[in-house]
Design a protein around this motif. Structure first.
Motif, short mmCIF file in Angstrom:
data_model
loop_
_atom_site.label_atom_id
_atom_site.label_comp_id
_atom_site.label_asym_id
_atom_site.label_seq_id
_atom_site.Cartn_x
_atom_site.Cartn_y
_atom_site.Cartn_z
N GLY A 11 0.79 -1.23 0.00
CA GLY A 11 0.00 0.00 0.00
C GLY A 11 0.82 1.27 0.00
O GLY A 11 0.28 2.36 -0.22
N ARG A 49 1.05 3.00 -3.57
CA ARG A 49 -0.21 3.64 -3.91
C ARG A 49 -0.43 4.89 -3.08
O ARG A 49 -0.91 5.91 -3.59
CB ARG A 49 -1.37 2.66 -3.72
CG ARG A 49 -2.72 3.26 -4.07
CD ARG A 49 -3.83 2.25 -3.95
NE ARG A 49 -5.12 2.85 -4.26
CZ ARG A 49 -6.27 2.19 -4.24
NH1 ARG A 49 -6.29 0.90 -3.94
NH2 ARG A 49 -7.41 2.81 -4.53
N ALA A 50 -0.08 4.82 -1.80
CA ALA A 50 -0.27 5.98 -0.92
C ALA A 50 0.52 7.18 -1.42
O ALA A 50 0.03 8.32 -1.39
CB ALA A 50 0.15 5.63 0.50
N ARG A 54 -3.07 1.36 8.58
CA ARG A 54 -2.30 1.05 7.38
C ARG A 54 -1.99 2.33 6.63
O ARG A 54 -2.78 3.27 6.62
CB ARG A 54 -3.09 0.10 6.45
CG ARG A 54 -3.46 -1.22 7.07
CD ARG A 54 -4.24 -2.09 6.11
NE ARG A 54 -5.41 -1.42 5.55
CZ ARG A 54 -6.57 -1.29 6.18
NH1 ARG A 54 -6.71 -1.78 7.40
NH2 ARG A 54 -7.58 -0.66 5.62
N ALA A 59 -2.09 2.75 3.58
CA ALA A 59 -3.05 2.90 2.49
C ALA A 59 -4.22 3.80 2.87
O ALA A 59 -4.93 4.32 1.99
CB ALA A 59 -3.57 1.52 2.06
N GLN A 60 -4.43 4.02 4.17
CA GLN A 60 -5.52 4.88 4.63
C GLN A 60 -5.16 6.36 4.61
O GLN A 60 -6.01 7.21 4.85
CB GLN A 60 -5.93 4.47 6.05
CG GLN A 60 -6.46 3.06 6.17
CD GLN A 60 -6.65 2.64 7.61
OE1 GLN A 60 -5.83 2.95 8.49
NE2 GLN A 60 -7.73 1.92 7.88
#
Length: 228
Positions: free
Chosen positions: A94, A97-98, A207, A209-210
């Protein structure tokens, strides 16, 4: 969402523990280097020292009759660490992507206590560094986290005010560094660092990703407060 009145323009990223899962490898390298001289260190002891901004020098100073200098033990530890890095894919799921999903909307700077050679080694094939305008490493500062100097230097490089920045960290010392520099800080939980006080954090995430969705929420709150 606290502190949403000033729009975020800059994201100040910690590296180890946020983007890459290197902290267990650094502990392994430290433990192996010390074990060669009869010094044992537990995971919990190491995590506590790291949270306080201390490390291998403290452990060496506490040991008795160890015939090795600080420079020598660090050199051995660093060579073991570099070897471990060469064997592993350490990018956290992630993380790519983040970083990529906020690129173009926010200006990013990496703020790390790692050495530049490790950053280059880790990201030789990831392509992730192209998303960062600057990378502030241990060599760029006279004082490391939890001192605010790394974050103050990062803001100076991009001409940013603390109010326009958000940092993302995983450790108590990194969090303390960002807050001491006046920067709002989001914390992403790290499996390696199991405890620590993050009172005053903008948000504690499970995470990395959040992080992108949180920034979007922060932007919406700032727009609402400005009457847009």
């Amino acid at each position: 969402v606290r502190g949403a009145a000033v729009p975020v323009k800059f994201v100040l990223w910690d590296h180890d523990g946020v983007l890459v899962d290197t902290e267990p490898l650094f502990f392994e390298a430290t433990a192996r280097a010390l074990a060669d001289h009869g010094v044992a260190v537990s995971h919990d002891r190491w995590a506590a020292l790291q949270a306080a901004g201390s490390g291998i020098v403290r452990l060496l100073d506490e040991a008795e009759g160890v015939g090795v200098t600080h420079a020598e033990i660090r050199h051995v530890r660093d060579e073991i660490y570099a070897d471990l890095l060469s064997q592993r894919d350490v990018l956290i799921p992630g993380a790519r992507r983040a970083v990529e999903e906020i690129s173009g909307c926010y200006r990013s700077v990496m703020v790390t206590t790692s050495l530049r050679r490790y950053i280059d080694q880790i990201h030789g094939q990831t392509g992730l560094l192209e998303h960062f305008e600057h990378i502030v490493t241990a060599e760029d500062c006279s004082r490391r986290k939890p001192h605010p100097e790394p974050y103050l230097r990062a803001m100076d490089l991009i001409g940013a005010t603390p109010e326009a920045c958000v940092a993302i960290e995983d450790s108590p010392r990194g969090f303390a560094s960002a807050r001491a520099a006046g920067v709002r800080c989001v914390v992403v939980r790290s499996d390696f660092i199991r405890s620590g006080s993050f009172d005053g954090a903008e948000r504690v995430l499970d995470r990395v990703a959040q992080f992108g969705p949180f920034l979007a929420q922060l932007g919406e709150a700032a727009a609402d407060s400005a009457g847009f």
